[in-house]
Design a protein around this motif. Structure first.
Motif, PDB file in Angstrom:
ATOM      1  N   GLU A  65     -12.767  -2.156  -7.939  1.00 11.94           N
ATOM      2  CA  GLU A  65     -13.119  -1.770  -6.563  1.00 11.94           C
ATOM      3  C   GLU A  65     -13.569  -0.309  -6.532  1.00 11.94           C
ATOM      4  O   GLU A  65     -12.825   0.577  -6.978  1.00 11.94           O
ATOM      5  CB  GLU A  65     -11.902  -1.977  -5.657  1.00 11.94           C
ATOM      6  N   ARG A 255      -0.408  -5.171   9.376  1.00  9.67           N
ATOM      7  CA  ARG A 255      -0.805  -3.858   8.857  1.00  9.67           C
ATOM      8  C   ARG A 255      -0.086  -3.567   7.535  1.00  9.67           C
ATOM      9  O   ARG A 255      -0.670  -3.037   6.600  1.00  9.67           O
ATOM     10  CB  ARG A 255      -0.527  -2.770   9.916  1.00  9.67           C
ATOM     11  N   THR A 258      -1.896  -4.857   4.434  1.00 14.81           N
ATOM     12  CA  THR A 258      -3.077  -4.073   4.030  1.00 14.81           C
ATOM     13  C   THR A 258      -2.650  -2.716   3.471  1.00 14.81           C
ATOM     14  O   THR A 258      -3.213  -2.216   2.492  1.00 14.81           O
ATOM     15  CB  THR A 258      -3.997  -3.851   5.252  1.00 14.81           C
ATOM     16  N   HIS A 259      -1.663  -2.141   4.125  1.00 14.07           N
ATOM     17  CA  HIS A 259      -1.113  -0.846   3.699  1.00 14.07           C
ATOM     18  C   HIS A 259      -0.586  -0.967   2.262  1.00 14.07           C
ATOM     19  O   HIS A 259      -0.937  -0.164   1.387  1.00 14.07           O
ATOM     20  CB  HIS A 259       0.009  -0.503   4.682  1.00 14.07           C
ATOM     21  N   LYS A 261      -1.362  -3.280   0.148  1.00 16.10           N
ATOM     22  CA  LYS A 261      -2.499  -3.611  -0.735  1.00 16.10           C
ATOM     23  C   LYS A 261      -3.111  -2.312  -1.264  1.00 16.10           C
ATOM     24  O   LYS A 261      -3.473  -2.208  -2.439  1.00 16.10           O
ATOM     25  CB  LYS A 261      -3.533  -4.436   0.044  1.00 16.10           C
ATOM     26  N   GLY A 262      -3.195  -1.333  -0.384  1.00 17.50           N
ATOM     27  CA  GLY A 262      -3.721  -0.023  -0.800  1.00 17.50           C
ATOM     28  C   GLY A 262      -2.839   0.597  -1.877  1.00 17.50           C
ATOM     29  O   GLY A 262      -3.334   1.197  -2.829  1.00 17.50           O
ATOM     30  N   ASN A 265      -3.531  -1.131  -5.048  1.00 15.41           N
ATOM     31  CA  ASN A 265      -4.821  -0.742  -5.658  1.00 15.41           C
ATOM     32  C   ASN A 265      -4.558   0.233  -6.795  1.00 15.41           C
ATOM     33  O   ASN A 265      -5.145   0.139  -7.870  1.00 15.41           O
ATOM     34  CB  ASN A 265      -5.709  -0.028  -4.627  1.00 15.41           C
ATOM     35  N   ALA A 361      -5.784   6.492   1.243  1.00 23.43           N
ATOM     36  CA  ALA A 361      -6.262   5.465   2.175  1.00 23.43           C
ATOM     37  C   ALA A 361      -5.875   5.815   3.607  1.00 23.43           C
ATOM     38  O   ALA A 361      -6.709   5.805   4.510  1.00 23.43           O
ATOM     39  CB  ALA A 361      -5.698   4.097   1.774  1.00 23.43           C
ATOM     40  N   LEU A 365      -8.112   6.714   6.873  1.00 26.44           N
ATOM     41  CA  LEU A 365      -8.012   5.890   8.078  1.00 26.44           C
ATOM     42  C   LEU A 365      -7.765   6.725   9.332  1.00 26.44           C
ATOM     43  O   LEU A 365      -8.308   6.426  10.387  1.00 26.44           O
ATOM     44  CB  LEU A 365      -6.888   4.843   7.921  1.00 26.44           C
ATOM     45  N   ILE A 370     -12.387   4.483   7.107  1.00 27.92           N
ATOM     46  CA  ILE A 370     -12.500   4.111   5.695  1.00 27.92           C
ATOM     47  C   ILE A 370     -13.947   3.870   5.260  1.00 27.92           C
ATOM     48  O   ILE A 370     -14.301   4.025   4.108  1.00 27.92           O
ATOM     49  CB  ILE A 370     -11.613   2.863   5.423  1.00 27.92           C
TER      50      ILE A 370
HETATM   51  C1  MEV Z   1      -8.805  -1.209   0.538  1.00 29.05           C
HETATM   52  O1  MEV Z   1      -8.891  -1.736  -0.757  1.00 29.05           O
HETATM   53  C2  MEV Z   1      -7.429  -0.672   0.801  1.00 29.05           C
HETATM   54  C3  MEV Z   1      -7.178  -0.168   2.216  1.00 29.05           C
HETATM   55  O2  MEV Z   1      -7.507  -1.189   3.160  1.00 29.05           O
HETATM   56  C4  MEV Z   1      -5.721   0.224   2.294  1.00 29.05           C
HETATM   57  C5  MEV Z   1      -5.251   0.567   3.691  1.00 29.05           C
HETATM   58  O3  MEV Z   1      -5.821   0.057   4.684  1.00 29.05           O
HETATM   59  O4  MEV Z   1      -4.266   1.324   3.774  1.00 29.05           O
HETATM   60  C6  MEV Z   1      -8.081   0.987   2.537  1.00 29.05           C
END
Ligand code: MEV
Length: 421
Positions: A65, A255, A258-259, A261-262, A265, A361, A365, A370
């Motif tokens: 990514e 949330r 996704t948080h 997931k970051g 990463n 991230a 945000l 982003i």
């Molecule tokens: C993208 O790969 C990861 C984010 O969506 C993490 C986040 O929203 O905190 C940017």
């Protein structure tokens, strides 16, 4: 023979092009899996600027990514200028389970468990000898009763220190020996009733949930030292927005996912680069994130007495010996780049990378959004696809400074630039 590809010869050439030039190296890679027909290349990058517990690191990252490596190193640089990232190993205990069914009275089983335990330790002595010499081994064995949930169901839950290895093979071998020893103990106990001598071993396997193999990574500084942020955002506004963003990830699982997931990463990229098991690390991290019954953020933030503090606590069962860590040529190089760390040091580096990634991230945000950063990288990729020259790239970048980037938009603008010249 039927083929799934439209042009099998081209595909064949492509698959072969990804084979390793060196036959021995290719054999090593093929040995990691089965039915291999080629290799699947992924970008191998490095994130410099990490200062973790006062030591500088250049962190290897395998990730497909765009923006992730750049974001990690930019966050690491931000914190390098503010004292770096501090870490702490909270625990290193790993867990394994023998699940079994036994038909007797549960208090009779608990009554003889001390003797069973002695037998388990004795029968696994040859398996644990080397690990004991290295300072690890079995650190606890307990009997758990699940008969109120499932008829006759019990569990031997054992905990282990596996030193610098992730320890899956060590733990699983011991558990399988535990099962054999339990069977033998019961059969060889003449005072037991007929039905008490029988045991049904359901399965023996380590648990990938390792809440006591945990590391904490933290950054902090006085709010005014955070500096100014894009859009002329002052440090106080930034700190408060950031803290709220992390709170939202505690309150709302949508949330939080996704948080986290970051965070992964960064974590997965280092876990992968060092030949560790990213599926195990992810599975564990997500269970840990839901340990109070709701899925929440793995990171935390608070502002107290003018100090901004941001930290991550996460279980990480990783190794720096055994498994792929030394067999995979690139994993070996990654560990070398990190100064051949112990498993604990690697836990610290991985957690610090997860924290930096998360900081980058959330910082984007709550400031620019982003897409700005993502689109910059996207634009770079599109330009590379069209083999844009340096001059062409400059013109395109200038044009798209305030225009939404899209593949067709870039292509059309580039066509125009090329026609004009
Ligand atoms: C993208 O790969 C990861 C984010 O969506 C993490 C986040 O929203 O905190 C940017």
């Amino acid at each position: 023979m039927e083929t799934f590809f439209k042009n099998p010869e081209t595909v064949m050439r492509e698959l072969v092009s990804y084979w390793h030039d060196n036959e021995d190296q290719q054999k090593i890679l093929d040995g990691f899996s089965e039915n291999t027909i080629s290799n699947f290349p992924m970008p191998y990058g490095v994130a410099p600027n990490f200062v973790i517990d006062n030591r500088p690191y250049c962190v290897p990252m395998v990730i497909e990514e765009s923006s992730v490596v750049a974001a990690a190193s930019s966050a690491a640089k931000f914190w390098m200028q503010r004292g770096g990232i501090k870490t702490e190993i909270v625990g290193v205990k790993k867990i394994g389970q023998v699940h079994f069914k036994w038909k007797g009275e549960s208090n009779r089983l608990f009554g003889m468990f001390d003797r069973i335990q002695e037998r388990l330790i004795q029968d696994t002595a040859s398996l644990t000898e080397k690990m004991n010499q290295r300072g690890g081994g079995i650190v606890g064995i307990e009997l758990l009763d699940f008969t109120d949930l499932e008829e006759n169901l019990y569990q031997i839950k054992a905990s282990f220190h596996t030193c610098d290895s992730m320890g899956a093979n060590f733990i699983n071998s011991i558990l399988e020996q535990f099962a054999e020893s339990l069977k033998s103990f019961l059969i060889e106990s003449p005072s037991l009733k007929e039905e008490e001598r029988d045991v049904l071993i359901v399965m023996c396997i380590l648990s990938n949930f390792t809440p006591e193999c945990t590391v904490r990574a933290e950054v902090s500084c006085p709010i005014d030292e955070l500096g100014m942020f894009p859009g002329k955002m002052d440090s106080k506004t930034f700190a408060e927005k950031f803290e709220t963003a992390v709170k939202i990830a505690h309150i709302d699982p949508y949330r939080a996912t996704t948080h986290n997931k970051g965070i992964f990463n960064g974590i997965d990229a280092v876990v992968l680069a060092t030949g560790n098991d990213f599926r195990a690390v992810e599975a564990c991290g997500h269970t840990y994130a839901a340990r109070d019954g709701q899925y929440r953020s793995l990171s935390h933030c608070d502002i107290k007495h003018g100090i901004f503090r941001f930290w991550l606590e996460i279980p990480l069962a990783v190794g720096t010996v055994g498994g792929l860590t030394k067999l995979h040529p690139m994993a070996r190089r990654s560990l070398e780049l990190l100064g051949n760390p112990s498993a604990e040091e690697l836990m610290r580096v991985i957690a610090a990378t997860g924290l930096a990634q998360n900081f980058a991230a959330v910082k984007s945000l709550v400031t620019t959004g982003i897409q700005k950063g993502h689109m910059k990288m996207h634009l770079k990729n599109i330009l590379a696809q069209f083999n844009a020259t340096k001059e062409e790239a400059e013109k395109v970048k200038k044009h798209f400074e305030n225009v939404v980037v899209s593949y067709s938009g870039v292509r059309d603008f580039l066509d125009k630039v090329r026609l004009e010249s």
